[in-house]
Write an enzyme that holds these catalytic residues in place. Structure first.
Site, short mmCIF file in Angstrom:
data_model
loop_
_atom_site.label_atom_id
_atom_site.label_comp_id
_atom_site.label_asym_id
_atom_site.label_seq_id
_atom_site.Cartn_x
_atom_site.Cartn_y
_atom_site.Cartn_z
N CYS A 126 -5.13 3.53 -1.75
CA CYS A 126 -4.17 2.94 -0.72
C CYS A 126 -2.50 3.37 -1.65
CB CYS A 126 -3.90 1.55 -1.62
SG CYS A 126 -2.92 1.15 -3.46
N ASP A 174 -0.71 3.83 -4.34
CA ASP A 174 -0.14 3.43 -5.13
C ASP A 174 -0.38 3.88 -6.51
OD1 ASP A 174 0.46 0.96 -3.74
OD2 ASP A 174 -0.31 -0.33 -4.19
N CYS A 231 -5.30 -4.43 -7.20
CA CYS A 231 -3.88 -4.33 -7.30
C CYS A 231 -3.89 -4.82 -9.04
CB CYS A 231 -3.12 -4.91 -6.27
SG CYS A 231 -3.30 -5.10 -4.96
N CYS A 237 2.00 -2.09 -3.51
CA CYS A 237 1.70 -3.05 -3.32
C CYS A 237 3.13 -4.25 -3.85
CB CYS A 237 0.95 -3.52 -2.24
SG CYS A 237 -0.36 -4.11 -3.59
FE1 FES Z 1 -2.76 -0.87 -3.52
FE2 FES Z 1 -2.45 -3.12 -4.27
S1 FES Z 1 -2.53 -2.50 -2.22
S2 FES Z 1 -2.21 -1.92 -5.70
#
Ligand code: FES
Length: 144
Positions: free
Chosen positions: A35, A37, A104, A60
């Protein structure tokens, strides 16, 4: 039922412990390859107690809520308790996360472990390698 619990929404809207710590005793940064992040955790440790903790999360809403809750759960606690914090405990404290958002919370567990490893390394403290699974190979977040 709403997708996100009230606690998730609260910690997303009013995240606790956002920021950085100057001269932190341990800093950990982890990312999720899928993702994109990124989460960074700063620890201040006095006499084996997490006296302060801050985070920066580029990610997110669930990642922000997970970081916020995770920092609340380890603040004021002994290092050993912070090391034992699991993503499951973070999810429970948030009253749940949707299945596709569990990764996450894993990011929060890994960022704290990474910061603790940094603290151990900086201070020459011996640790058990199995407490720090290699992120690339653990399959938790990246393999989801
Ligand atoms: Fe990547 Fe939440 S979508 S940490």
């Amino acid at each position: 039922m709403a997708l996100y619990s009230e606690k998730v929404m609260d910690h997303f809207r009013n995240p606790r412990n956002v920021g950085t710590i100057e001269n932190a005793d341990g800093i950990g940064e982890v990312g999720n390859a899928k993702c994109g992040d990124i989460m960074k955790i700063y620890l201040k440790i006095d006499n084996d107690i997490i006296s302060d903790v801050k985070f920066e999360t580029f990610g997110c809403g669930s990642a922000i809520a997970s970081s916020s809750m995770a920092t609340e759960l380890i603040k004021g606690k002994p290092v050993s308790e912070a090391l034992a914090l699991t993503n499951k405990a973070v999810v429970e404290a948030l009253d749940g996360l949707p299945a596709h958002k569990i990764h996450c919370s894993v990011l929060a567990e890994e960022a704290i472990k990474s910061a603790l490893k940094d603290y151990y390394d900086k201070n020459g403290i011996a640790y058990d390698k199995k407490d720090f699974p290699d992120c690339e190979s653990c399959g938790h977040c990246c393999g989801e």
